[in-house]
Design a protein around this motif. Structure first.
Motif, PDB file in Angstrom:
ATOM      1  N   ALA A   1      -5.106   3.390  -6.757  1.00 36.59           N
ATOM      2  CA  ALA A   1      -4.639   3.100  -5.398  1.00 36.59           C
ATOM      3  C   ALA A   1      -5.773   3.152  -4.389  1.00 36.59           C
ATOM      4  O   ALA A   1      -5.643   2.607  -3.284  1.00 36.59           O
ATOM      5  CB  ALA A   1      -3.541   4.087  -4.999  1.00 36.59           C
ATOM      6  N   ASN A   2      -6.894   3.790  -4.737  1.00 36.18           N
ATOM      7  CA  ASN A   2      -8.059   3.818  -3.859  1.00 36.18           C
ATOM      8  C   ASN A   2      -8.955   2.597  -4.059  1.00 36.18           C
ATOM      9  O   ASN A   2      -9.464   2.024  -3.087  1.00 36.18           O
ATOM     10  CB  ASN A   2      -8.884   5.084  -4.112  1.00 36.18           C
ATOM     11  CG  ASN A   2      -8.136   6.351  -3.732  1.00 36.18           C
ATOM     12  OD1 ASN A   2      -7.249   6.321  -2.879  1.00 36.18           O
ATOM     13  ND2 ASN A   2      -8.480   7.451  -4.364  1.00 36.18           N
TER      14      ASN A   2
ATOM     15  N   THR B   1      -2.451   5.584   3.435  1.00 41.23           N
ATOM     16  CA  THR B   1      -2.927   6.707   2.622  1.00 41.23           C
ATOM     17  C   THR B   1      -2.477   8.022   3.225  1.00 41.23           C
ATOM     18  O   THR B   1      -1.892   8.878   2.536  1.00 41.23           O
ATOM     19  CB  THR B   1      -4.462   6.682   2.504  1.00 41.23           C
ATOM     20  OG1 THR B   1      -4.870   5.513   1.789  1.00 41.23           O
ATOM     21  CG2 THR B   1      -4.965   7.920   1.766  1.00 41.23           C
TER      22      THR B   1
ATOM     23  N   CYS C   1      10.304   4.642  -1.639  1.00 43.70           N
ATOM     24  CA  CYS C   1       9.769   3.411  -2.240  1.00 43.70           C
ATOM     25  C   CYS C   1      10.644   2.212  -1.877  1.00 43.70           C
ATOM     26  O   CYS C   1      10.132   1.130  -1.565  1.00 43.70           O
ATOM     27  CB  CYS C   1       9.690   3.553  -3.763  1.00 43.70           C
ATOM     28  SG  CYS C   1       8.446   4.719  -4.339  1.00 43.70           S
TER      29      CYS C   1
ATOM     30  N   VAL D   1       1.445   5.285 -10.364  1.00 44.36           N
ATOM     31  CA  VAL D   1       0.180   4.635 -10.002  1.00 44.36           C
ATOM     32  C   VAL D   1      -0.897   5.698  -9.858  1.00 44.36           C
ATOM     33  O   VAL D   1      -0.804   6.567  -8.980  1.00 44.36           O
ATOM     34  CB  VAL D   1       0.322   3.850  -8.680  1.00 44.36           C
ATOM     35  CG1 VAL D   1      -1.012   3.218  -8.300  1.00 44.36           C
ATOM     36  CG2 VAL D   1       1.392   2.784  -8.811  1.00 44.36           C
TER      37      VAL D   1
ATOM     38  N   LEU E   1       0.816  -1.205   0.000  1.00 44.15           N
ATOM     39  CA  LEU E   1       0.000   0.000   0.000  1.00 44.15           C
ATOM     40  C   LEU E   1       0.856   1.262   0.000  1.00 44.15           C
ATOM     41  O   LEU E   1       0.532   2.251  -0.682  1.00 44.15           O
ATOM     42  CB  LEU E   1      -0.947  -0.004   1.198  1.00 44.15           C
ATOM     43  CG  LEU E   1      -2.060  -1.064   1.165  1.00 44.15           C
ATOM     44  CD1 LEU E   1      -2.807  -1.097   2.490  1.00 44.15           C
ATOM     45  CD2 LEU E   1      -3.017  -0.797   0.017  1.00 44.15           C
TER      46      LEU E   1
ATOM     47  N   MET F   1       2.114   1.752  -3.524  1.00 47.98           N
ATOM     48  CA  MET F   1       1.076   2.271  -4.412  1.00 47.98           C
ATOM     49  C   MET F   1       0.886   3.773  -4.218  1.00 47.98           C
ATOM     50  O   MET F   1       0.558   4.494  -5.165  1.00 47.98           O
ATOM     51  CB  MET F   1      -0.243   1.536  -4.167  1.00 47.98           C
ATOM     52  CG  MET F   1      -0.219   0.082  -4.580  1.00 47.98           C
ATOM     53  SD  MET F   1      -1.801  -0.754  -4.289  1.00 47.98           S
ATOM     54  CE  MET F   1      -2.815   0.020  -5.538  1.00 47.98           C
ATOM     55  N   ARG F   2       1.082   4.255  -3.008  1.00 41.75           N
ATOM     56  CA  ARG F   2       0.953   5.686  -2.751  1.00 41.75           C
ATOM     57  C   ARG F   2       2.191   6.465  -3.190  1.00 41.75           C
ATOM     58  O   ARG F   2       2.098   7.598  -3.671  1.00 41.75           O
ATOM     59  CB  ARG F   2       0.715   5.924  -1.256  1.00 41.75           C
ATOM     60  CG  ARG F   2      -0.636   5.471  -0.761  1.00 41.75           C
ATOM     61  CD  ARG F   2      -1.752   6.143  -1.505  1.00 41.75           C
ATOM     62  NE  ARG F   2      -3.063   5.769  -1.020  1.00 41.75           N
ATOM     63  CZ  ARG F   2      -4.190   5.997  -1.678  1.00 41.75           C
ATOM     64  NH1 ARG F   2      -4.152   6.588  -2.864  1.00 41.75           N
ATOM     65  NH2 ARG F   2      -5.349   5.636  -1.180  1.00 41.75           N
TER      66      ARG F   2
END
Length: 247
Positions: free
Chosen positions: A165-166, A183, A229, A160, A151, A154-155
């Motif tokens: 990502a949601n 998030t 990352c 992305v 997660l 992805m943020r």
């Protein structure tokens, strides 16, 4: 007494109600894409900047609430203009407060989409994958084992799309608390960059230009983000190495 009406299951009605929030979001997103993309722009912001600044100075608290509400709606319904909203946050409120307001609004909007998708398609799809055999089940198991890392990635990865990502995590059954945590903290680096661009927006407009969002890909910006990352991916790499070595 005839009990047939009481004993008859009614899955269809419940199913329709579960899908209603996500269906509404997707419908508004499609309509908004065709009707708002020419209005929520930097040109609109430039044309109205004096009025916005004057309203902010006279009604600061109301402007904060209005800004968060508008940005929330943009994210929650995947409307065009999220980048413009982020930059506007810096333009109106400065780097620190602007970043805080941007992250708050974007996080609440993302959580709304997640819950709508989870309530609708997400539960059924996650259950179906769990009872299936093969690649999908293995991918879901791998994701659940490394939820936080995946997660965060992805943020943090700019490639992305935000709405992906949601939606994707909700459809594969990740925990809401993990989604919310990653998030809020995962969008802070990008949020700082966009807000920072907004801080100098007045000078950009005075030169008759629009802000250059390609700044996000400059080495001094993308480098630290890629470093984050790598940190997010490190737990997965350690698990993989331990698994290969039998540790």
């Amino acid at each position: 007494m005839d009990k047939s009406s009481n004993d008859t299951p009614q899955p269809a009605k419940g199913g329709v109600m579960r899908h209603a929030p996500l269906a509404i979001i997707l419908t508004v997103a499609v309509i908004g894409f065709f009707t708002l993309r020419d209005y929520i722009t930097f040109d609109t912001l430039r044309d109205n900047r004096e009025a916005l600044l004057a309203f902010r100075d006279a009604n600061y608290a109301l402007m904060v609430l209005a800004f968060i509400a508008v940005y929330f709606v943009i994210v929650a319904f995947s409307l065009p203009g999220a980048a413009v909203a982020s930059v506007t946050g810096g333009f109106l409120f400065g780097l620190v407060l602007g970043t805080a307001f941007n992250v708050t609004a974007a996080s609440l909007g993302a959580m709304t989409i997640f819950l709508a998708a989870r309530w609708g398609l997400g539960q059924a799809l996650a259950a179906r994958i769990e009872t299936s055999d093969g690649t999908l089940k293995k991918l879901k198991a791998g994701l659940n084992e490394n939820e936080i890392s995946v997660l965060f990635l992805m943020r943090l990865v700019p490639a992305v799309p935000f709405f992906v990502a949601n939606l994707l995590p909700a459809l594969v059954g990740v925990k809401f608390v993990n989604f919310a945590f990653t998030t809020v903290f995962g969008i802070i680096p990008g949020g700082i960059v966009f807000t920072w661009i907004g801080v100098g927006l007045g000078e950009v407009f005075d030169r008759g230009e629009n802000p250059d969002l390609s700044l996000l890909w400059e080495p001094q910006i993308i480098g630290p983000i890629l470093g984050l990352c790598a940190l997010a991916a490190m737990p997965m790499m350690i698990k993989a190495l331990r698994g290969k070595k039998g540790i």
